[in-house]
Design an enzyme around this catalytic site. Structure first.
Site, PDB file in Angstrom:
ATOM      1  N   GLY A 106       0.796  -1.226   0.000  1.00  0.00           N
ATOM      2  CA  GLY A 106       0.000   0.000   0.000  1.00  0.00           C
ATOM      3  C   GLY A 106       0.824   1.270   0.000  1.00  0.00           C
ATOM      4  N   CYS A 107       2.145   1.144  -0.056  1.00  0.00           N
ATOM      5  CA  CYS A 107       3.008   2.323  -0.092  1.00  0.00           C
ATOM      6  C   CYS A 107       3.470   2.582  -1.521  1.00  0.00           C
ATOM      7  CB  CYS A 107       4.239   2.131   0.794  1.00  0.00           C
ATOM      8  SG  CYS A 107       3.867   2.085   2.548  1.00  0.00           S
ATOM      9  N   GLN A 108       3.516   3.842  -1.879  1.00  0.00           N
ATOM     10  CA  GLN A 108       4.014   4.231  -3.191  1.00  0.00           C
ATOM     11  C   GLN A 108       5.507   3.918  -3.297  1.00  0.00           C
ATOM     12  OE1 GLN A 108       3.214   8.339  -4.001  1.00  0.00           O
ATOM     13  NE2 GLN A 108       4.336   8.356  -5.921  1.00  0.00           N
ATOM     14  N   ALA A 109       6.251   4.258  -2.257  1.00  0.00           N
ATOM     15  CA  ALA A 109       7.674   3.935  -2.194  1.00  0.00           C
ATOM     16  C   ALA A 109       7.811   2.519  -1.636  1.00  0.00           C
ATOM     17  CB  ALA A 109       8.380   4.930  -1.277  1.00  0.00           C
TER      18      ALA A 109
END
Length: 144
Positions: A50-53
């Site tokens: 769920g993290c972009q990075a």
């Protein structure tokens, strides 16, 4: 120092900065002070969904003089996100699983962090917090 005392310290530190560019710099400075996660820990198992990075978290129980505390380790491949990881670790690491599970992380809203993140970064923040709480919940069930 309690979780709330640490949060209050962070709120005070951020309150000295009016400009959000300065606040971003402070977050980045936190990230620069974070101990890097060993490459061997940067696995899919430790990757936060769920993290972009790319963000990795690990946790372990550590015995202090009178109680077991959760110690978090984390890293990210984006400098701003690494700073957010460092802030979360500063607030939660070194506390008991119960303290972590029961914590109200009000500093995030008090420093207006969530509203200055893109929607995807904000979702990533929620995913990081969820994983940290899951680690604590897991340890809570094993601590006597």
């Amino acid at each position: 120092m309690s979780i709330n005392q640490i949060q209050d310290e962070i709120i005070d530190e951020f309150s000295l900065l009016d400009d959000w560019m300065d606040r971003y710099e402070l977050i980045i400075d936190y990230g620069k002070s974070l101990q890097p996660l060993p490459e061997s820990e940067k696995t899919d198992k430790n990757l936060i969904d769920g993290c972009q990075a790319k963000v990795w978290f690990t946790a372990e129980l550590s015995q202090t003089a009178n109680e077991q505390v959760v110690i978090y380790h984390g890293d990210a491949d984006a400098i701003l996100v690494k700073g957010i990881v460092a802030l979360l670790i500063k607030v939660l690491s070194g506390h008991t699983a119960k303290e972590i599970v029961d914590a109200d992380l009000y500093f995030i809203d008090k420093i207006n962090l969530r509203e200055h993140l893109s929607p995807t970064r904000s979702n990533g923040l929620a995913a990081m917090l969820k994983q940290m709480r899951l680690f604590a919940l897991t340890y809570l069930s094993t601590v006597k």
